[in-house]
Design a protein around this motif. Structure first.
Motif, PDB file in Angstrom:
ATOM      1  N   ASP A   1      72.101  51.002  71.674  1.00 18.34           N
ATOM      2  CA  ASP A   1      72.466  49.734  71.030  1.00 18.34           C
ATOM      3  C   ASP A   1      71.417  49.294  70.018  1.00 18.34           C
ATOM      4  N   ARG A   2      70.298  49.968  70.018  1.00 19.80           N
ATOM      5  CA  ARG A   2      69.214  49.551  69.112  1.00 19.80           C
ATOM      6  C   ARG A   2      69.460  50.086  67.699  1.00 19.80           C
ATOM      7  N   PRO A   3      69.317  49.220  66.707  1.00 18.46           N
ATOM      8  CA  PRO A   3      69.538  49.683  65.329  1.00 18.46           C
ATOM      9  C   PRO A   3      68.500  50.693  64.848  1.00 18.46           C
ATOM     10  N   ASP A   4      67.333  50.722  65.544  1.00 19.01           N
ATOM     11  CA  ASP A   4      66.293  51.660  65.112  1.00 19.01           C
ATOM     12  C   ASP A   4      66.354  52.983  65.876  1.00 19.01           C
ATOM     13  N   TYR A   5      67.379  53.149  66.733  1.00 16.10           N
ATOM     14  CA  TYR A   5      67.620  54.466  67.355  1.00 16.10           C
ATOM     15  C   TYR A   5      68.161  55.395  66.260  1.00 16.10           C
ATOM     16  N   PRO A   6      67.801  56.698  66.272  1.00 19.20           N
ATOM     17  CA  PRO A   6      68.319  57.605  65.242  1.00 19.20           C
ATOM     18  C   PRO A   6      69.850  57.599  65.206  1.00 19.20           C
ATOM     19  N   ARG A   7      70.396  57.259  64.053  1.00 25.17           N
ATOM     20  CA  ARG A   7      71.856  57.140  63.922  1.00 25.17           C
ATOM     21  C   ARG A   7      72.341  57.802  62.644  1.00 25.17           C
ATOM     22  N   LEU A   8      73.470  58.486  62.774  1.00 19.87           N
ATOM     23  CA  LEU A   8      74.200  58.959  61.602  1.00 19.87           C
ATOM     24  C   LEU A   8      75.475  58.126  61.513  1.00 19.87           C
ATOM     25  N   HIS A   9      75.722  57.578  60.347  1.00 16.97           N
ATOM     26  CA  HIS A   9      76.939  56.778  60.158  1.00 16.97           C
ATOM     27  C   HIS A   9      78.015  57.677  59.548  1.00 16.97           C
ATOM     28  N   PHE A  10      79.095  57.849  60.289  1.00 20.61           N
ATOM     29  CA  PHE A  10      80.146  58.752  59.829  1.00 20.61           C
ATOM     30  C   PHE A  10      81.105  58.023  58.884  1.00 20.61           C
ATOM     31  N   VAL A  11      81.369  58.661  57.750  1.00 22.62           N
ATOM     32  CA  VAL A  11      82.281  58.079  56.756  1.00 22.62           C
ATOM     33  C   VAL A  11      83.598  58.848  56.831  1.00 22.62           C
ATOM     34  N   GLU A  12      84.559  58.283  57.537  1.00 24.22           N
ATOM     35  CA  GLU A  12      85.845  58.978  57.638  1.00 24.22           C
ATOM     36  C   GLU A  12      86.627  58.873  56.332  1.00 24.22           C
ATOM     37  N   LYS A  13      86.502  57.727  55.686  1.00 21.33           N
ATOM     38  CA  LYS A  13      87.281  57.513  54.461  1.00 21.33           C
ATOM     39  C   LYS A  13      86.369  57.693  53.247  1.00 21.33           C
ATOM     40  N   ARG A  14      85.915  56.610  52.657  1.00 24.27           N
ATOM     41  CA  ARG A  14      85.036  56.745  51.491  1.00 24.27           C
ATOM     42  C   ARG A  14      83.886  55.767  51.574  1.00 24.27           C
ATOM     43  N   TYR A  15      82.806  56.138  50.944  1.00 23.11           N
ATOM     44  CA  TYR A  15      81.722  55.189  50.719  1.00 23.11           C
ATOM     45  C   TYR A  15      81.365  55.302  49.244  1.00 23.11           C
ATOM     46  N   ALA A  16      81.248  54.155  48.585  1.00 23.83           N
ATOM     47  CA  ALA A  16      80.956  54.102  47.148  1.00 23.83           C
ATOM     48  C   ALA A  16      82.011  54.879  46.350  1.00 23.83           C
ATOM     49  N   GLY A  17      83.244  54.898  46.873  1.00 19.45           N
ATOM     50  CA  GLY A  17      84.339  55.566  46.168  1.00 19.45           C
ATOM     51  C   GLY A  17      84.214  57.079  46.134  1.00 19.45           C
ATOM     52  N   ASP A  18      83.262  57.620  46.911  1.00 16.65           N
ATOM     53  CA  ASP A  18      82.987  59.053  46.832  1.00 16.65           C
ATOM     54  C   ASP A  18      83.499  59.750  48.093  1.00 16.65           C
ATOM     55  N   PRO A  19      84.517  60.578  47.975  1.00 15.88           N
ATOM     56  CA  PRO A  19      85.057  61.240  49.170  1.00 15.88           C
ATOM     57  C   PRO A  19      84.143  62.323  49.728  1.00 15.88           C
ATOM     58  N   THR A  20      83.021  62.606  49.046  1.00 21.33           N
ATOM     59  CA  THR A  20      82.112  63.653  49.547  1.00 21.33           C
ATOM     60  C   THR A  20      80.941  63.069  50.336  1.00 21.33           C
ATOM     61  N   ASN A  21      80.992  61.770  50.640  1.00 15.01           N
ATOM     62  CA  ASN A  21      79.974  61.207  51.532  1.00 15.01           C
ATOM     63  C   ASN A  21      80.486  61.310  52.966  1.00 15.01           C
ATOM     64  N   TRP A  22      79.704  61.937  53.856  1.00 11.00           N
ATOM     65  CA  TRP A  22      80.180  62.176  55.220  1.00 11.00           C
ATOM     66  C   TRP A  22      79.326  61.530  56.295  1.00 11.00           C
ATOM     67  N   TRP A  23      78.023  61.801  56.268  1.00 15.64           N
ATOM     68  CA  TRP A  23      77.130  61.296  57.323  1.00 15.64           C
ATOM     69  C   TRP A  23      75.919  60.647  56.658  1.00 15.64           C
ATOM     70  N   ILE A  24      75.734  59.368  56.863  1.00 11.48           N
ATOM     71  CA  ILE A  24      74.602  58.689  56.228  1.00 11.48           C
ATOM     72  C   ILE A  24      73.615  58.287  57.329  1.00 11.48           C
ATOM     73  N   PRO A  25      72.405  58.833  57.293  1.00  6.35           N
ATOM     74  CA  PRO A  25      71.455  58.542  58.371  1.00  6.35           C
ATOM     75  C   PRO A  25      70.755  57.202  58.154  1.00  6.35           C
ATOM     76  N   ASN A  26      70.287  56.606  59.261  1.00  8.69           N
ATOM     77  CA  ASN A  26      69.271  55.566  59.079  1.00  8.69           C
ATOM     78  C   ASN A  26      67.923  56.302  58.975  1.00  8.69           C
ATOM     79  N   ARG A  27      66.882  55.552  58.766  1.00  9.59           N
ATOM     80  CA  ARG A  27      65.590  56.207  58.553  1.00  9.59           C
ATOM     81  C   ARG A  27      65.179  57.029  59.771  1.00  9.59           C
ATOM     82  N   ALA A  28      65.401  56.465  60.966  1.00 14.82           N
ATOM     83  CA  ALA A  28      65.001  57.172  62.193  1.00 14.82           C
ATOM     84  C   ALA A  28      65.724  58.508  62.306  1.00 14.82           C
TER      85      ALA A  28
END
Ligand SMILES: C[S@@+](CC[C@H](N)C(=O)[O-])C[C@H]1O[C@@H](n2cnc3c(N)ncnc32)[C@H](O)[C@@H]1O
Length: 256
Positions: A186-213
């Motif tokens: 539940d901690r935001p500073d735990y290593p996380r990958l944010h999965f983009v099922e649809k689009r991010y920034a209108g770009d269909p080639t964005n898939w997994w966006i990590p946080n810094r951890a």
């Protein structure tokens, strides 16, 4: 083979830049800007200025692999620092055509190949410096790509950059957690990958966006030691020993 013997006129360069567009890299090709209206400003020059001092100023005799080289901004900069050999690879032939033209105008002797990061094993050699900039979040299999880079092409220095989203804080994870202990997730500073099922920034080639951890943990997990963090998204790493536990024997899908 380059058959041209005379420098191209400004008009010819402008026409070719137009024909090869749209560009992601805003290059200065003999006074002609390739992406002057880039949404990130004068990109990637603005980024480069924030971390260029942390790379060796003299790359004489060194070999460089630029993975996801796009129009070749970083490949050309490596050549300007004296690298003996620069190989740029990208999966997109349109970007490689831009890189070919940019290298010609800049008189930079760069080798370019259409190739995915998942194919780096086919190159058959290791490089003193590997650039892996702005590609990780475009991959459906990001950790596989890092594992392959470690296994096949990285000899010493890895220059890594990724877009990051979420917390910029990094928690110290424990060696292990009990099955019933769920609160670390539940901690935001735990290593996380944010999965983009649809689009991010209108770009269909964005898939997994990590946080810094997650960016840092994935680098370590793939067998890289972080030695410098000169810019929010940029890491300089040294290739360490085999990742532990070695993930390759049973995790590389045959199809890749
Ligand atoms: C955001 S751009 C980054 C370009 C450059 N490395 C930089 O940092 O400015 C992402 C680049 O990665 C390339 N790319 C995407 N998936 C790839 C893959 N599987 N293998 C190689 N290149 C890939 C794209 O074609 C694009 O040129």
């Amino acid at each position: 083979m380059n058959m041209r013997t005379l420098p191209l006129s400004r008009e010819k360069i402008r026409a070719e830049v137009q024909a090869l567009g749209p560009w992601f890299h805003n290059l200065d090709l003999a006074g002609v800007k390739t992406a002057p209206d880039h949404f990130l400003g004068d990109y990637p020059a603005v980024k480069w200025r924030r971390f260029e001092q942390s790379l060796p100023a003299d790359l004489t005799g060194k070999s460089v692999l630029d993975i996801g080289c796009n129009a070749g901004f970083y490949s050309i900069e490596m050549k300007r620092r004296g690298a003996a050999r620069v190989l740029g690879i990208d999966s997109d032939p349109d970007y490689l055509a831009q890189a070919r033209f940019a290298a010609e105008v800049c008189e930079a002797n760069i080798e370019l190949r259409q190739m995915s990061v998942y194919q780096v094993g086919e190159i058959g050699e290791t490089f003193d410096v590997v650039l892996f900039m702005g590609v990780l979040y475009h991959l459906r299999h990001p950790l596989l790509a890092l594992d392959l880079i470690h296994a096949h092409v990285a000899r010493d220095l890895l220059v890594f950059q990724s877009m990051q989203r979420g917390s910029a804080d990094v928690m110290e994870t424990a060696e292990n957690y009990d099955f019933w202990q769920t609160d670390p997730f539940d901690r935001p500073d735990y290593p996380r990958l944010h999965f983009v099922e649809k689009r991010y920034a209108g770009d269909p080639t964005n898939w997994w966006i990590p946080n810094r951890a997650a960016a840092e943990a994935m680098l370590r997990s793939a067998g890289f030691t972080i030695v410098d963090h000169p810019e929010d998204e940029v890491y300089l790493c040294r290739r360490a020993g085999a990742p532990s536990p070695d993930p390759l024997p049973n995790t590389v899908p045959e199809a890749l």
